[in-house]
Design an enzyme around this catalytic site. Structure first.
Site, PDB file in Angstrom:
ATOM      1  NE  ARG A 121      -3.858  -0.599   2.422  1.00  0.00           N
ATOM      2  CZ  ARG A 121      -4.738  -0.527   3.426  1.00  0.00           C
ATOM      3  NH1 ARG A 121      -4.505  -1.195   4.538  1.00  0.00           N
ATOM      4  NH2 ARG A 121      -5.806   0.219   3.321  1.00  0.00           N
ATOM      5  CD  GLN A 127      -1.655   6.268  -3.727  1.00  0.00           C
ATOM      6  OE1 GLN A 127      -2.346   7.062  -4.362  1.00  0.00           O
ATOM      7  NE2 GLN A 127      -0.700   6.664  -2.910  1.00  0.00           N
ATOM      8  CG  ASP A 130      -5.415  -0.236  -0.920  1.00  0.00           C
ATOM      9  OD1 ASP A 130      -5.803  -1.330  -0.454  1.00  0.00           O
ATOM     10  OD2 ASP A 130      -4.907   0.661  -0.217  1.00  0.00           O
ATOM     11  CB  SER A 133      -7.954   1.668   0.610  1.00  0.00           C
ATOM     12  OG  SER A 133      -6.768   1.653   1.367  1.00  0.00           O
ATOM     13  CE1 TYR A 232      -0.040   2.714   9.216  1.00  0.00           C
ATOM     14  CE2 TYR A 232       1.412   4.587   8.887  1.00  0.00           C
ATOM     15  CZ  TYR A 232       0.174   4.000   8.754  1.00  0.00           C
ATOM     16  OH  TYR A 232      -0.848   4.695   8.184  1.00  0.00           O
TER      17      TYR A 232
END
Length: 385
Positions: A121, A127, A130, A133, A232
């Site tokens: 990602r 993108q 994805d 998402s 993260y």
């Protein structure tokens, strides 16, 4: 070269892998498309719409597999379908790779299986592929509507001749794509929103949407560690976890609505809300557990069921929210798949004029293909977790 679409093998799954619009895009690239009859019915895409887009209709999933080089699916293929795969075929879908029990079969059949959940990602060119998402965005929105439907009071503040109606207090646990959309939706409905996440870097996003960040005291050393990793890769101390639990416990005790979104690919969902906290919540309050299908964030949640505790708290086990918005979630998912399939085409064949020379270009060194391929060349490529 044909791309196949089979029906979802689940009573709780209404999505379809490709929509008529996606079929048109694939036809322009030079592909033929074959779809199992009725595959799009639950998403309000009738067979006639697929035929109008240029797709062929097959009577069964076996017919689709027997004629397709690429098979698209929402979830993993049913075992009865997997048995009919042949060497060189490609399977693309959300295959739940770390729980998938069929990977050895895919490999033995000589099929290349791409699990869309494994998409890197952080890559800008990935993108538009994805799936996590695109589906989570819709799920966060719908979760708030589910909560509003279960809650016995309105979300916004009302001024009436009979008195003032206080706004609902909503707490969001987990501020990823779904959590951020849930915050935005709850705010639009007039609720007072608070949010928490183990990543301190999420604070700015929460506040930009009008939510209140549930702040947890942090040492200077921890703050620097969290900042340097972007949040993260940060592993909080036991004290931080304990302090956060206390802050969340207090917020939930005063909440009317709680929405939990935390899921970890390949593992059971982390437990965020325990019985001790549930016992402190008000009668009539509602929890939407978006991770109910992978173990649940809320103790006592049951997938696809609503459970009422002894003190009158309702826990909604929302195991597959995107399926509740099947028309739109299918459309976005199909776009994700088309964008990925485009990367499989040899550069010389990306023009419709070259349809007669359409060829695949499987490249396990490619940063996207290599990351998504869980089986290839009779081997299981997925690293164990």
């Amino acid at each position: 070269m044909k791309i196949g679409v089979i029906s979802a093998d689940s009573a709780s799954e209404s999505r379809v892998a490709l929509t008529p619009d996606a079929v048109k895009k694939l036809r322009k690239l030079g592909f033929e498309v074959i779809i199992q009859s009725g595959a799009g019915q639950a998403s309000y895409y009738a067979d006639e719409l697929y035929q109008a887009a240029g797709a062929d209709i097959a009577n069964s999933s076996i017919d689709v597999v027997s004629q397709s080089q690429i098979i698209t699916t929402v979830n993993d293929l049913p075992p009865a379908v997997t048995d009919h795969l042949t060497s060189g075929q490609i399977v693309v879908g959300m295959l739940d790779p770390y729980r998938n029990t069929q990977l050895d079969t895919y490999a033995a059949k000589g099929a290349t299986a791409f699990a869309m959940e494994l998409l890197p990602r952080t890559l800008s060119r990935a993108q538009n592929m994805d799936v996590l998402s695109s589906q989570a965005n819709l799920a966060g929105y719908k979760a708030v509507l589910l909560a509003a439907n279960e809650y016995s009071r309105p979300f916004p503040m009302f001024m009436t001749s009979a008195g003032t109606v206080k706004p609902a207090k909503v707490v969001i646990l987990g501020v990823g794509v779904a959590g951020l959309q849930a915050i935005a939706t709850a705010k639009r409905l007039g609720a007072v929103v608070e949010a928490s996440d183990l990543r301190p870097t999420a604070r700015e996003q929460v506040e930009s949407l009008g939510g209140k960040w549930l702040d947890v005291p942090m040492s200077a050393e921890e703050a620097e560690t969290a900042k340097s990793t972007g949040g993260y890769a940060w592993t909080p101390s036991e004290q931080y976890v304990k302090d956060q639990a206390a802050v969340v416990d207090k917020a939930l005790s005063n909440a009317d609505i709680v929405i939990t979104t935390a899921q970890i690919p390949g593992r059971n969902a982390p437990r965020l809300v325990h019985q001790a906290t549930l016992a402190k919540m008000k009668a009539g309050s509602v929890l939407i557990d978006m991770a109910a299908g992978t173990g649940g964030n809320v103790e006592g949640s049951v997938p696809d069921e609503t459970v009422t505790t002894a003190n009158g708290v309702r826990i909604v086990g929302a195991a597959n929210i995107p399926s509740m918005l099947a028309a739109q979630s299918s459309d976005l998912y199909a776009n994700n798949l088309v964008n990925f399939i485009t990367t499989l085409i040899a550069p010389a064949a990306t023009d419709a004029a070259a349809a007669n020379t359409l060829a695949l270009n499987l490249d396990m060194e490619d940063e996207i293909q290599g990351a998504l391929a869980v089986t290839h060349a009779n081997q299981v490529r997925l690293a164990k977790r």
